[in-house]
Each structure stands twice: as C-alpha cells, then as structure tokens.
Design an enzyme around this catalytic site. Structure first.
Site, mmCIF file in Angstrom:
data_model
loop_
_atom_site.group_PDB
_atom_site.id
_atom_site.type_symbol
_atom_site.label_atom_id
_atom_site.label_comp_id
_atom_site.label_asym_id
_atom_site.label_seq_id
_atom_site.Cartn_x
_atom_site.Cartn_y
_atom_site.Cartn_z
ATOM 1 N N GLY A 11 0.845 -1.203 0.000
ATOM 2 C CA GLY A 11 0.000 0.000 0.000
ATOM 3 C C GLY A 11 0.870 1.239 0.000
ATOM 4 O O GLY A 11 1.896 1.271 0.659
ATOM 5 N N ARG A 72 0.558 -5.015 -5.617
ATOM 6 C CA ARG A 72 0.521 -6.256 -4.835
ATOM 7 C C ARG A 72 0.853 -7.351 -5.843
ATOM 8 O O ARG A 72 0.243 -7.434 -6.905
ATOM 9 C CB ARG A 72 -0.874 -6.500 -4.264
ATOM 10 C CG ARG A 72 -1.423 -5.308 -3.510
ATOM 11 C CD ARG A 72 -1.311 -5.448 -2.025
ATOM 12 N NE ARG A 72 -1.909 -4.298 -1.349
ATOM 13 C CZ ARG A 72 -1.562 -3.893 -0.142
ATOM 14 N NH1 ARG A 72 -0.625 -4.507 0.532
ATOM 15 N NH2 ARG A 72 -2.158 -2.862 0.402
ATOM 16 N N ASP A 103 5.361 -4.649 6.002
ATOM 17 C CA ASP A 103 6.073 -5.869 6.412
ATOM 18 C C ASP A 103 6.031 -6.978 5.360
ATOM 19 O O ASP A 103 6.942 -7.802 5.302
ATOM 20 C CB ASP A 103 5.657 -6.363 7.803
ATOM 21 C CG ASP A 103 4.167 -6.458 7.981
ATOM 22 O OD1 ASP A 103 3.441 -6.319 6.974
ATOM 23 O OD2 ASP A 103 3.717 -6.680 9.120
ATOM 24 N N THR A 125 4.376 2.976 5.264
ATOM 25 C CA THR A 125 2.965 2.604 5.441
ATOM 26 C C THR A 125 2.320 3.595 6.404
ATOM 27 O O THR A 125 2.998 4.079 7.317
ATOM 28 C CB THR A 125 2.799 1.167 5.983
ATOM 29 O OG1 THR A 125 1.441 0.976 6.382
ATOM 30 C CG2 THR A 125 3.675 0.888 7.186
ATOM 31 N N ASP A 127 0.040 2.747 8.404
ATOM 32 C CA ASP A 127 -0.531 1.974 9.516
ATOM 33 C C ASP A 127 0.315 1.997 10.798
ATOM 34 O O ASP A 127 -0.184 1.637 11.858
ATOM 35 C CB ASP A 127 -0.729 0.511 9.094
ATOM 36 C CG ASP A 127 -1.717 0.378 7.945
ATOM 37 O OD1 ASP A 127 -2.574 1.265 7.804
ATOM 38 O OD2 ASP A 127 -1.633 -0.614 7.192
ATOM 39 N N ASP A 129 2.504 -0.015 11.691
ATOM 40 C CA ASP A 129 2.399 -1.378 12.220
ATOM 41 C C ASP A 129 3.654 -2.215 11.983
ATOM 42 O O ASP A 129 3.593 -3.432 11.931
ATOM 43 C CB ASP A 129 1.182 -2.085 11.594
ATOM 44 C CG ASP A 129 1.307 -2.225 10.081
ATOM 45 O OD1 ASP A 129 2.199 -1.596 9.480
ATOM 46 O OD2 ASP A 129 0.509 -2.977 9.491
ATOM 47 N N ARG A 171 -5.070 -1.467 9.778
ATOM 48 C CA ARG A 171 -5.083 -2.947 9.803
ATOM 49 C C ARG A 171 -5.212 -3.445 11.243
ATOM 50 O O ARG A 171 -6.210 -3.213 11.881
ATOM 51 C CB ARG A 171 -3.843 -3.512 9.116
ATOM 52 C CG ARG A 171 -3.928 -3.337 7.617
ATOM 53 C CD ARG A 171 -3.115 -4.354 6.895
ATOM 54 N NE ARG A 171 -1.696 -4.186 7.197
ATOM 55 C CZ ARG A 171 -0.742 -4.906 6.663
ATOM 56 N NH1 ARG A 171 -1.022 -5.839 5.798
ATOM 57 N NH2 ARG A 171 0.509 -4.698 6.981
HETATM 58 P P1 ATP Z 1 0.948 -2.558 3.567
HETATM 59 O O1 ATP Z 1 1.381 -2.379 5.008
HETATM 60 O O2 ATP Z 1 0.576 -1.290 2.963
HETATM 61 O O3 ATP Z 1 -0.054 -3.642 3.363
HETATM 62 P P2 ATP Z 1 2.909 -4.444 2.697
HETATM 63 O O4 ATP Z 1 4.280 -4.290 2.163
HETATM 64 O O5 ATP Z 1 2.759 -5.189 3.988
HETATM 65 O O6 ATP Z 1 2.284 -3.003 2.770
HETATM 66 P P3 ATP Z 1 1.841 -6.632 1.166
HETATM 67 O O7 ATP Z 1 0.785 -6.666 0.103
HETATM 68 O O8 ATP Z 1 1.710 -7.525 2.326
HETATM 69 O O9 ATP Z 1 1.972 -5.111 1.583
HETATM 70 O O10 ATP Z 1 3.253 -6.962 0.481
HETATM 71 C C1 ATP Z 1 3.650 -6.246 -0.674
HETATM 72 C C2 ATP Z 1 4.279 -7.197 -1.648
HETATM 73 O O11 ATP Z 1 5.437 -7.801 -1.050
HETATM 74 C C3 ATP Z 1 3.400 -8.371 -2.040
HETATM 75 O O12 ATP Z 1 2.466 -8.046 -3.036
HETATM 76 C C4 ATP Z 1 4.460 -9.348 -2.529
HETATM 77 O O13 ATP Z 1 4.906 -8.992 -3.811
HETATM 78 C C5 ATP Z 1 5.598 -9.134 -1.542
HETATM 79 N N1 ATP Z 1 5.490 -10.086 -0.425
HETATM 80 C C6 ATP Z 1 4.610 -10.093 0.595
HETATM 81 N N2 ATP Z 1 4.781 -11.151 1.407
HETATM 82 C C7 ATP Z 1 5.829 -11.848 0.894
HETATM 83 C C8 ATP Z 1 6.496 -13.056 1.265
HETATM 84 N N3 ATP Z 1 6.146 -13.756 2.337
HETATM 85 N N4 ATP Z 1 7.514 -13.473 0.482
HETATM 86 C C9 ATP Z 1 7.881 -12.767 -0.606
HETATM 87 N N5 ATP Z 1 7.298 -11.646 -1.003
HETATM 88 C C10 ATP Z 1 6.278 -11.170 -0.287
#
Ligand code: ATP
Length: 319
Positions: A11, A72, A103, A125, A127, A129, A171
């Site tokens: 995000g 994503r 994360d 982010t 959040d 978090d 979240r």
């Molecule tokens: P937000 O806090 O805004 O949700 P985020 O980075 O946690 O941000 P995610 O959608 O969980 O958002 O992760 C972003 C991207 O990181 C995913 O679309 C994927 O490409 C990659 N990703 C997430 N989890 C994993 C994982 N366990 N292993 C490898 N790549 C990952």
C-alpha cells in the site's frame, strides 16, 4: 556497490516519494548510480526499470503517492519468481536494492537478501504497524488527514445532535485511530488491541446522552467490526441518529507533512549509508528519535511495539 535499485511496494503512503528522493540523491552524492523499478516486485520481475538522475526526483518531496508506482504481487512468494527478479537486477548491473513498503514487502527483501543480493527495507505505510521503528513514513500525514476529517464530522454531528462513527485505517494496529481520536477529541475509540463489546459502547454513549451531550464521535479501526451494522445497532438502542463514515483511501493520499518528509529523507540517506557499510537484510527504523537498523526477520517477529496502554488511559480521562 556501484549501482542500486529502489522500489516501492504494498500500500502506498505519503512520503514514499520523499524516501525515493532521499535514496536517489544520497546515492548519487556518494558516487553511485540508481535505477528506479516500477510497480514494486511486479516491475522487478517484469524487468521494468530505468536510471534515475538527480533531476528525476526534483519536486518529488512535496508529492503524495509514489511516482514509481506500487503493486501487490503475491507471486513474489515463489522462489523462481524471486530468482528471475534477481537475474533482472544483475543483468542491469544493479548490485543492491532498497525496498520501501510494509512488512509484506520486507519479507520479499529478506528473501532476496538471503540469496546473497543485499537489500535494505524502509518502513513505508500509514498503519504504523512495523516492528523495529516507532514511526513509519506516512503515518503522521495520515494522522493529520484523519484529524481534519473528524473535525469536519464534528461540526455536522453537533449541528444535528448525531452520533458519528469514523472508520480509520491501521489494519491490526490501533495507533492511527488512537492518536487521531485524542487529537480530535473523540468521545470513544474502538481498537483492534482491545476486546470490543458493542453493548458497553452503547452504555457509554447513553451515559453521554443522559448527561446532555449533543453529539458523539467514535473512532473505529478498520476490520474490528462492520461499522454500518454497528451504526444501525447504536441508532436502534439509543434512538439517536447514527451515521458511519469510512475514510478509506483518502487517508493514503496528500502531500506529506514536514515530519514525514524529514523522516523519509533521513531514512533514504541512511539506507545508502548502510549498504555502503555492507549491511544487508536489514530494515531502517527510528527509535527514541535516532535512526536504527535491525535484521528484517527480527523486526517482523520480535520487535513489535507493545500497545500504548498509557495513551488509552489518558484518552479515557479526557472523554
Ligand atoms: P501494507 O502495510 O501497505 O499492506 P505491505 O508491504 O505489507 O504493505 P503486502 O501486500 O503484504 O503489503 O506486500 C507487498 C508485496 O510484497 C506483495 O504483493 C508481494 O509482492 C511481496 N510479499 C509479501 N509477502 C511476501 C512473502 N512472504 N515473500 C515474498 N514476497 C512477499
């Protein structure tokens, strides 16, 4: 290290552009080349990247969103996909990567680092978090946005003697809700960290009504309950008009506030410093006003900040 890549993932958050700018300018000033990778891990896999010059990030510090785009891309959990991504970077002469995201994005960066390709994560982010940091890039801007929105709701709630429920992002982290509720003088808050009982909330609201309160505002973190159902329930029980407002993606946009710009700039420059020192698989944080770095794995699994119980205690005194 001669050439680094930078991407934004997950995000978006206000200040991601300022972080990219920090990375680009600090890298160039240290004699490195920088490639911007489009749309997060998706663009990395599809080999969509371009060299960024100093002027490519001009005027970016004030802009919300991320000019590199974000995505994503769940397929990044597959090893073959990640290996292809690493191949693409190597083919472009890139030898280290900065990932700005949450994360989930950190997990991707950790796994790339484990393959011997150095990565640093920056917390982007709204959040707030992420473990290993007191604040994330974008949080303070989103807080300001939420507070301004609640101020507006207060005006109209007061005119119409209405109860307003406001759904706030975060979240599973109540920081944004709690800080916004304190800053805007909300009557109540519903947080993911505290078990929620809707009848207790109704009782509290009724007590306020009995004491002559003209309106009430309740800040509710997303995912705790269905805010529209809750509004119906409260209206039935209290006989007061009750409306729900979901702030949604409004909270993710807008020009970053000064603190986020400073944080993003400092963290961006710090990422380059770390890479040049040979640090890899780490994420940057700010703790007690100092820049720090931790292993990504440790930050995610062990360094989660505890719930700010003292904030809630204060808020309850001020209701
Ligand atoms: P937000 O806090 O805004 O949700 P985020 O980075 O946690 O941000 P995610 O959608 O969980 O958002 O992760 C972003 C991207 O990181 C995913 O679309 C994927 O490409 C990659 N990703 C997430 N989890 C994993 C994982 N366990 N292993 C490898 N790549 C990952």
């Amino acid at each position: 290290i001669k050439k680094i890549g930078v991407l934004t993932s997950g995000g978006d958050s206000p200040g991601m552009n300022a972080a990219i700018r920090g990375v680009v300018r600090a890298a160039i000033s240290d004699g490195l080349e920088v490639f911007g990778i489009y749309d997060g891990y998706l663009g990395l896999y599809e080999n969509r990247m371009k060299k960024l010059n100093r002027s490519d990030v001009s005027d970016m510090i004030t802009r919300g969103g991320t000019f590199l785009g974000s995505a994503r891309f769940p397929q990044f959990k597959e090893e073959a996909v990640r290996l292809q991504a690493i191949e693409n970077m190597k083919a472009n002469g890139i030898d280290a990567l900065v990932v700005i995201g949450g994360d989930g994005s950190y997990m991707g960066a950790k796994l790339i680092s484990e393959k011997g390709f150095p990565c640093i994560g920056l917390p982007g982010t709204i959040d707030n978090d992420i473990g290993g940091t007191d604040y994330t890039i974008g949080y303070f801007t989103a807080l300001q946005t939420v507070v301004e929105a609640i101020d507006r709701l207060r005006d109209t709630s007061s005119s119409h003697q209405r109860i307003s429920l406001v759904e706030v992002m975060g979240r599973y982290c109540g920081d944004l809700t709690m800080a916004a509720a304190i800053a805007s003088g909300c009557e109540f808050m519903v947080l993911p960290e505290i078990p929620f009982n809707k009848d207790e909330l109704v009782q509290e609201l009724q007590r306020g009504i009995d004491h002559g309160k003209k309106h009430a505002i309740v800040a509710v973190t997303e995912k705790v309950c269905d805010i529209y159902e809750l509004a119906k329930y409260i209206e039935e029980k209290t006989k007061r008009e009750t409306r729900a407002t979901v702030l949604g993606h409004i909270q993710r946009g807008g020009s970053p506030v000064a603190y986020d710009r400073v944080l993003a700039s400092r963290m961006g420059a710090f990422a380059i410093e770390l890479l040049l020192k040979g640090v890899a698989g780490h994420c940057v944080g700010i703790q007690r006003d100092e820049l720090v770095h931790h292993e990504i794995e440790e930050a995610i699994t062990k360094l989660k900040r505890p719930f700010k119980a003292d904030w809630l205690k204060t808020a309850e005194k001020l209701y």
